[in-house]
Design a protein around this motif. Structure first.
Motif, PDB file in Angstrom:
ATOM      1  N   LEU A 207      36.232  37.203  36.508  1.00 36.26           N
ATOM      2  CA  LEU A 207      36.287  37.861  37.819  1.00 36.26           C
ATOM      3  C   LEU A 207      35.280  37.231  38.771  1.00 36.26           C
ATOM      4  CD1 LEU A 207      36.761  41.661  37.059  1.00 36.26           C
ATOM      5  CD2 LEU A 207      38.428  40.031  37.936  1.00 36.26           C
ATOM      6  N   GLU A 208      34.219  36.635  38.200  1.00 35.43           N
ATOM      7  CA  GLU A 208      33.330  35.800  39.011  1.00 35.43           C
ATOM      8  C   GLU A 208      33.464  34.383  38.478  1.00 35.43           C
ATOM      9  OE1 GLU A 208      31.812  36.888  41.538  1.00 35.43           O
ATOM     10  OE2 GLU A 208      31.570  39.043  41.196  1.00 35.43           O
TER      11      GLU A 208
ATOM     12  N   SER B  21      42.049  41.523  35.359  1.00 37.75           N
ATOM     13  CA  SER B  21      41.383  41.724  34.064  1.00 37.75           C
ATOM     14  C   SER B  21      42.405  41.984  32.960  1.00 37.75           C
ATOM     15  CB  SER B  21      40.383  42.871  34.139  1.00 37.75           C
ATOM     16  OG  SER B  21      41.055  44.107  34.093  1.00 37.75           O
TER      17      SER B  21
ATOM     18  N   ASP C  68      31.737  48.056  32.546  1.00 43.73           N
ATOM     19  CA  ASP C  68      30.819  47.859  33.664  1.00 43.73           C
ATOM     20  C   ASP C  68      30.399  49.199  34.247  1.00 43.73           C
ATOM     21  OD1 ASP C  68      29.308  46.799  35.641  1.00 43.73           O
ATOM     22  OD2 ASP C  68      30.954  45.889  36.769  1.00 43.73           O
TER      23      ASP C  68
ATOM     24  N   GLU D 233      41.378  43.343  40.931  1.00 45.44           N
ATOM     25  CA  GLU D 233      40.528  43.000  39.789  1.00 45.44           C
ATOM     26  C   GLU D 233      41.051  43.634  38.513  1.00 45.44           C
ATOM     27  OE1 GLU D 233      36.521  43.990  40.804  1.00 45.44           O
ATOM     28  OE2 GLU D 233      36.283  42.153  41.981  1.00 45.44           O
TER      29      GLU D 233
ATOM     30  N   PHE E 182      36.167  49.432  34.414  1.00 48.65           N
ATOM     31  CA  PHE E 182      35.365  49.359  35.631  1.00 48.65           C
ATOM     32  C   PHE E 182      34.679  50.686  35.943  1.00 48.65           C
ATOM     33  CE2 PHE E 182      38.831  46.369  35.937  1.00 48.65           C
ATOM     34  CZ  PHE E 182      38.255  45.228  36.450  1.00 48.65           C
TER      35      PHE E 182
ATOM     36  N   SER F 126      25.707  42.891  36.128  1.00 48.45           N
ATOM     37  CA  SER F 126      27.134  43.059  36.408  1.00 48.45           C
ATOM     38  C   SER F 126      27.823  41.716  36.617  1.00 48.45           C
ATOM     39  CB  SER F 126      27.341  43.934  37.651  1.00 48.45           C
ATOM     40  OG  SER F 126      27.449  45.283  37.273  1.00 48.45           O
TER      41      SER F 126
ATOM     42  N   ARG G 187      31.079  40.346  34.689  1.00 51.10           N
ATOM     43  CA  ARG G 187      32.296  39.954  35.402  1.00 51.10           C
ATOM     44  C   ARG G 187      32.634  38.482  35.171  1.00 51.10           C
ATOM     45  NH1 ARG G 187      33.933  42.896  39.756  1.00 51.10           N
ATOM     46  NH2 ARG G 187      34.041  41.050  41.063  1.00 51.10           N
TER      47      ARG G 187
END
Lengths: 218, 242
Positions: free
Chosen positions: B52-53, A122, B163, A118, B85, B43, B47
């Protein structure tokens, strides 16, 4: 009756031992290359390569090495292909090694935490770039110890190829034992031969494991 | 025109409908704090903002780059959206400096020398120029998180997503990270953060977003919202914090 000196025995065993070593290295190196291809298929995004790789791995992990060698050696000659023992032994062990190494390495890749992927994503890295710059360097470090450990299994696995007549250490030993009527001495020497080949590897694997473990815990 | 805009964003995890049509607008330079109970979707929303989602329906637009459900150029979007993160997620096999240098070199084709200049200056921004050669496991949690912020900044994002970036830190290390964020906010960085630090959200944020059961339940000026909660759910939420 012909007599054998101890040197005669050892000399022949050394020759067999050299073939064992050669067979192990060929199987391990070529198996490793095949395993790399299998690994990428196994962790691919798309289902077909993943499925094929899994079937391959299941077959080679789920059947005895002995039967894999029989199938190659006798099966192919039934089809009219004359496969010499050395070729069947080399190819058989290579296929066997590739399946196991691919699984070992897959475990290492998958043990890299998801957060690493991730973080790479990112930063706008593509899947390939994440794999190459973030995941594989970490997975490789983890893979060293179990991979060296598996090399020991390959060396011992070569003994099975004696059954199809490849004159490696075990086959040479059994021929000499039959000729000299000294099985205890000869097989004892054979065992020592395997130990001398394997011990440095397992010693090295243990050392690597300790060292990597130490750096991971602080 | 807002810098970040989401339009009717929907997301399901199996049968669980976690985002139920999120419309969020963030202006350039705004500091937005998203709060809510765990499971409220905060969250997931964050994301989703950098892909990321995946999203099931709706659109996300960042500085003119649109991301539509099922399709979209993530690489373009992610170059505009940095992310920090909770667990830092530094690359453990690379030094602090290399962590920061990696993405500019790969994604933007920056030369190594130039990437190093960028890395040194972004590490200086978070007060860690002297840790350029340190590896993550030689740094404290607070320092690791600051390197992670520098790593995101090195890509010069338009907006930085945070996050719960202090949730994994020991209490005495929280402040050094918040100070960096406060500094960024004062320099005009657009920030969207999911946080449990209510005092910080109140002091630094220009906008508070309260999420409840997958929706933006209440949003507005933090001072006003804390003084006069408009909904019983938000009133409940803030009273449960004390």
């Amino acid at each position: 009756m012909m007599t054998f000196t101890l040197w005669d025995i050892v000399r022949n065993l050394l020759l067999g031992g050299a073939l064992t070593l050669l067979l192990s290295m060929v199987a391990f190196v070529l198996g490793g290359l095949a395993a790399l291809a299998l690994l990428f298929a196994r962790i691919a995004k798309h289902r077909p390569p993943r499925g094929l790789a899994q079937i391959y791995i299941e077959i080679f992990q789920g059947t005895p090495l002995l039967l894999q060698l029989f199938t190659l050696f006798f099966g192919l000659s039934l089809l009219g292909l004359d496969v010499p023992a050395w070729l069947a032994a080399g190819v058989g062990l290579m296929l066997f090694s590739s399946a196991y190494l691919a699984e070992i390495w897959r475990g290492c890749v998958e043990s890299v935490p998801r957060g690493q992927w991730e973080a790479g994503a990112s930063l706008a890295l593509t899947y390939r770039e994440q794999m190459r710059h973030v995941i594989l360097p970490q997975a490789m470090r983890m893979a060293i110890a179990p991979t060296v450990g598996f090399a020991v299994q390959v060396v011992k696995g070569t003994a099975v190829t004696s059954i199809i007549g490849f004159a490696e250490l075990t086959k040479t030993g059994s021929m000499i034992a039959n000729a000299t009527y000294q099985p205890f001495l000869v097989y004892g020497l054979v065992a020592i031969g395997y130990f001398l080949l394997c011990y440095p590897l397992s010693w090295y694997a243990q050392r690597l494991e300790r060292r990597l473990y130490a750096t991971r815990t602080n | 025109m807002p810098l970040v805009r989401t339009n009717r964003l929907h997301k399901h995890f199996g049968k669980n409908h976690v985002l139920k049509g999120i419309n969020l607008e963030v202006e350039e330079g705004e500091v937005v704090a998203i709060v809510g109970r765990s499971g409220s979707g905060k969250s997931t929303l964050l994301r989703a903002l950098n892909g990321l989602e995946t999203i099931d329906d709706g659109t996300i637009e960042v500085d003119g780059t649109a991301l539509v459900a099922e399709q979209g150029d993530l690489r373009a979007l992610r170059q505009k959206v940095g992310m920090v993160f909770q667990q830092f997620n530094l690359f453990p096999h690379l030094s602090a400096g290399q962590n920061v240098m990696l993405a500019p070199q790969i994604v933007k084709d920056t030369s190594k020398e130039e990437a190093e200049v960028i890395a040194r200056s972004t590490l200086a921004r978070v007060g860690l120029e002297h840790k350029f050669d340190a590896f993550p496991d030689q740094l404290s949690g607070g320092q690791q998180q600051r390197v992670a912020i520098a790593r995101a900044l090195a890509m010069s994002p338009k907006v930085l997503l945070c996050d719960e970036i202090t949730s994994a830190l020991d209490p005495e290390l929280v402040n050094e990270v918040l100070m960096v964020v406060r500094q960024l906010a004062s320099e005009g960085m657009t920030l969207i953060m999911v946080t449990h630090e209510m005092r910080f959200a109140r002091e630094v944020g220009n906008k508070l977003v309260f999420m409840y059961e997958g929706r933006i339940h209440e949003s507005g000026d933090p001072q006003t919202m804390f003084a006069n909660p408009a909904t019983p759910e938000f009133a409940n939420f803030i009273s449960s914090l004390d």
